[in-house]
Every structure is written in structure tokens, then in C-alpha cells.
Design a protein around this motif. Structure first.
Motif, short mmCIF file in Angstrom:
data_model
loop_
_atom_site.label_atom_id
_atom_site.label_comp_id
_atom_site.label_asym_id
_atom_site.label_seq_id
_atom_site.Cartn_x
_atom_site.Cartn_y
_atom_site.Cartn_z
N CYS A 4 89.52 54.92 -100.48
CA CYS A 4 88.24 54.98 -99.76
C CYS A 4 88.42 54.82 -98.26
O CYS A 4 89.44 54.35 -97.80
CB CYS A 4 87.33 53.85 -100.23
SG CYS A 4 86.69 54.04 -101.87
N ARG B 122 82.46 59.21 -103.15
CA ARG B 122 81.30 58.58 -102.55
C ARG B 122 81.46 58.62 -101.03
O ARG B 122 80.58 59.07 -100.32
CB ARG B 122 81.25 57.15 -103.07
CG ARG B 122 79.99 56.43 -102.88
CD ARG B 122 78.97 56.78 -103.96
NE ARG B 122 77.76 56.01 -103.69
CZ ARG B 122 77.50 54.83 -104.21
NH1 ARG B 122 78.32 54.31 -105.08
NH2 ARG B 122 76.40 54.19 -103.87
N CYS B 123 82.62 58.16 -100.52
CA CYS B 123 82.77 58.07 -99.06
C CYS B 123 83.64 59.21 -98.53
O CYS B 123 83.73 59.42 -97.34
CB CYS B 123 83.39 56.74 -98.68
SG CYS B 123 85.05 56.48 -99.33
N SER C 186 80.38 52.00 -101.93
CA SER C 186 80.54 51.57 -103.33
C SER C 186 80.77 50.07 -103.38
O SER C 186 81.10 49.45 -102.37
CB SER C 186 81.75 52.25 -103.96
OG SER C 186 81.59 53.63 -103.95
N CYS D 293 87.99 58.97 -103.08
CA CYS D 293 86.67 58.55 -103.58
C CYS D 293 85.66 59.61 -103.17
O CYS D 293 85.67 60.10 -102.06
CB CYS D 293 86.31 57.21 -102.95
SG CYS D 293 84.58 56.77 -103.12
N CYS E 58 83.16 52.52 -97.09
CA CYS E 58 82.61 53.03 -98.36
C CYS E 58 81.47 52.17 -98.90
O CYS E 58 81.58 50.96 -98.98
CB CYS E 58 83.71 53.12 -99.42
SG CYS E 58 83.09 53.77 -100.99
#
Ligand SMILES: [Zn+2]
Length: 354
Positions: free
Chosen positions: A34, A67-68, A40, A65, A38
């Protein structure tokens, strides 16, 4: 560029976007890396490693990741897939189809499948299953019944979960919950040549061997690993066979070839069990590369998975993951710090010369 782990961890705790691009945060238990910022859930410190670049993290077998998106935030294809991942995470409790996803991402199911896999490393289906498995385990740990957990995690019926759980859980769900409830674990913390070592055992065998800097940190980590178990610290003089196990492990830290293999009681997937068996066959003083281990278990393309199995080894030394290095002779990673890995290998080399 050198990395100051203290500073990096500080930045992770603050989710400091100003540090994005300066270093990469790898989480060895999830196999994901990440950006410092991030959004998360924050990983546990002991599961985190810092890298100077995404490439370095990938060499350790980690995936970006979604997400980021630490790889490249401005690649539109990556951004689309990243949005899909967030969607899957949010909706993993419902039914999510490839058609839905393709529609949302503006891709045909075929292209979705390919692009998703090339960015994330797994198919959308596998990603969904991983999200469900993660949420399923969380529900069980939170004390939900197996049936409740199955439905809340988004498995339509229990048989679908049982079909899948073999590989990722290593045991049937009910056993996972009940087994952890009933488990009685004793542990001791012992000073060794490689620092403090925690050894924990059930009635059947050794279930954790970890290194750390303080007894408190070691105990916390054990409790996180076995949240429902009944955990008791024990003190010398130790009863047999615990005394013998501790003595054997201490000798191995000092480089000795084990006289016998310690009995293990660890809950791991069939794949990881195979990797650990293979590691135990490497004699003290020798090393193998991740790809050699992968080839030896008949899965030559599973180098990354082997690296992950090493990075999540619950029993240091007795499963000698420190004897696995990179093919180019680099040390590779070590769950308990590269300095300890070097110490263990040096001790074994010195013992051979005697
Ligand atoms: Zn992330």
C-alpha cells in the motif's frame, strides 16, 4: 535510499499522504502492498514491512492494494479496476456477478476478467471469494454462529463455503470456531542468541514460535493469533515435553541440526503444509531459493505463494523459513527481521565448521 522504519510506521499511523511515493508499506499476512495513506484498516505493526519501491515489494511476492493503488494512481484502467475492487468489498455480502462488474467498469466480461487479473493478480471471482472468506472469519471470531457467518459473508448456502474452505481455511469452518474456542495454549518466553523467543504449545504440539523485542509484544501477538484460546504463561521448571521442546529450539537457534522434528499443531492450508514439510527437509547450514522450494513441491510456478508461506510461517526455526533466500543469493525477507535471519544462518554456518 534507506528506510527509517520508525518514521515510516509513524506516517502509516497518521495516514500521511505527504509520504506517498517515498516508501511502500507491505503487509505480509495479506500479501498486499500500500501507499502510506491507504484508507484500509491499519495492519498490525509486526506484519508490516517497508520498501523503497513497488518493484521491491513485488519481488517479495506482494501485490498492489486496489484501494490505494500504489502502482500508478493515474492509469485510468487501474483506477477503474480499483473502483471495482472497492465495489466488491462493499457488496461481498450480496450476489455480485461478472455482468454487474463489467457493466460498472464499462468492460466486456472477457476484458474485465483479463484486466482485473493483470492488475490485481487474481480474477474478480477469486477477489470476491477472498473478501467473503475474510469477512466469514471475522464473523466467526466475533462469536457468530457458523450459519449466521455464512449468510452474512455472502455465501448463498453452506455447501458453497465448505467447497471452498478446504484450501484457505485448512479445516472445516465448525472446527475452526470450536477448535479455537477449546484450545488451551501454554507459552514461555525465553532469551536466545537471536533475541527473545516465545514458544507456545497445545496438548498436541508446538503452535507458535516467534521472536520479538519484549515479552508483552510477544504475548499480544499470540493472543491475536488465537483470540478464542485459553492462553497461559508458564515458568521454569517446565514440565515435559515442553522443557525438551524449548531446549531443542534454543539449540537450533544456536545453529544445531535438530536431533528430531518437533511435533507441530498449526492450522494451515494443505499448500502451506506442503511448503513447511519441504522446508523442514533443508539441512541446517544449507539454503534453497523460493523457486527451488516451489519446484520441489511440484508447483514450479508458485514461487510467490511459497514466499508468502514463508512470510506467514507461525513456527520460526522448527520450520526453518530462514533457510530460504532469493535465487541471486540475496537474503530475501524474514518475518522476524532480516538481522535475525542472518544471525540464524551465520550460527548454522559456524556450527558446520566446528
Ligand atoms: Zn492500500
Amino acid at each position: 535510499m534507506s528506510i527509517n522504519a520508525e518514521r515510516c510506521w509513524d506516517a502509516v499511523l497518521r495516514r500521511d499522504a505527504a509520504e506517498d511515493g517515498r516508501f511502500i508499506v507491505g503487509v505480509i499476512t495479506t500479501g498486499i502492498y500500500c501507499k502510506p495513506s491507504c484508507p484500509s484498516r491499519r495492519p498490525l505493526r509486526k506484519n508490516v514491512r517497508f520498501y523503497t519501491s513497488p518493484q521491491e515489494a513485488e519481488r517479495d511476492g506482494l501485490r498492489p492494494c486496489l484501494r490505494c493503488c500504489p502502482l500508478s494512481a493515474d492509469d485510468p484502467a487501474v483506477a477503474r479496476i480499483r473502483a471495482l475492487c472497492a465495489y466488491i468489498e462493499e457488496h461481498s455480502g450480496e450476489s455480485v456477478t461478472l455482468e454487474d462488474l463489467g457493466h460498472r467498469g464499462g468492460l466486456s466480461p472477457y476484458h474485465l476478467q483479463r484486466t482485473f487479473k493483470s492488475v490485481v493478480g487474481v480474477t474478480p471471482k477469486q477477489y470476491l471469494n477472498a473478501c467473503r472468506m475474510g469477512s466469514f472469519k471475522e464473523q466467526l471470531r466475533a462469536g457468530k454462529s457458523v450459519t449466521e457467518a455464512i449468510y452474512e459473508a455472502g455465501y448463498g448456502s453452506s455447501s458453497r463455503l465448505y467447497e471452498r474452505s478446504g484450501a484457505s481455511l485448512g479445516m472445516k469452518p465448525r472446527e475452526y470456531r470450536n477448535g479455537a474456542d477449546r484450545l488451551a495454549i501454554r507459552y514461555a518466553v525465553h532469551q536466545t542468541g537471536a533475541g527473545l523467543m516465545l514458544v507456545a504449545a497445545t496438548g498436541r504440539g508446538v503452535c507458535a514460535v516467534e521472536f520479538g523485542d519484549s515479552p508483552e509484544e510477544l504475548e499480544r501477538s499470540l493472543r491475536e493469533e488465537y483470540p478464542a484460546a485459553e492462553i497461559t504463561a508458564i515458568h521454569p521448571p517446565y514440565a515435559e515435553p515442553f522443557r525438551q521442546w524449548l531446549a531443542d529450539l534454543s539449540r537450533q537457534v544456536n545453529g544445531a541440526q535438530p536431533a528430531r522434528q518437533l511435533p507441530l499443531d498449526v492450522r494451515v492450508s494443505a499448500f502451506r503444509a506442503k511448503v513447511y514439510e519441504q522446508l523442514r527437509a533443508i539441512p541446517a547450514g544449507e539454503t534453497r531459493s523460493y523457486s527451488e522450494v516451489a519446484a520441489a513441491i511440484g508447483r514450479p510456478s508458485a514461487t510467490r505463494a511459497v514466499a508468502r508461506a514463508c512470510a506467514t510461517n507461525p513456527v520460526a526455526v522448527t520450520v526453518p523459513c530462514h533457510r530460504v533466500v532469493r535465487r541471486n543469493g540475496d537474503m530475501g525477507g524474514y518475518r522476524w527481521g532480516i538481522d535475525r535471519k542472518r544471525k540464524l544462518l551465520d550460527a548454522e554456518a559456524a556450527m558446520l565448521k566446528r
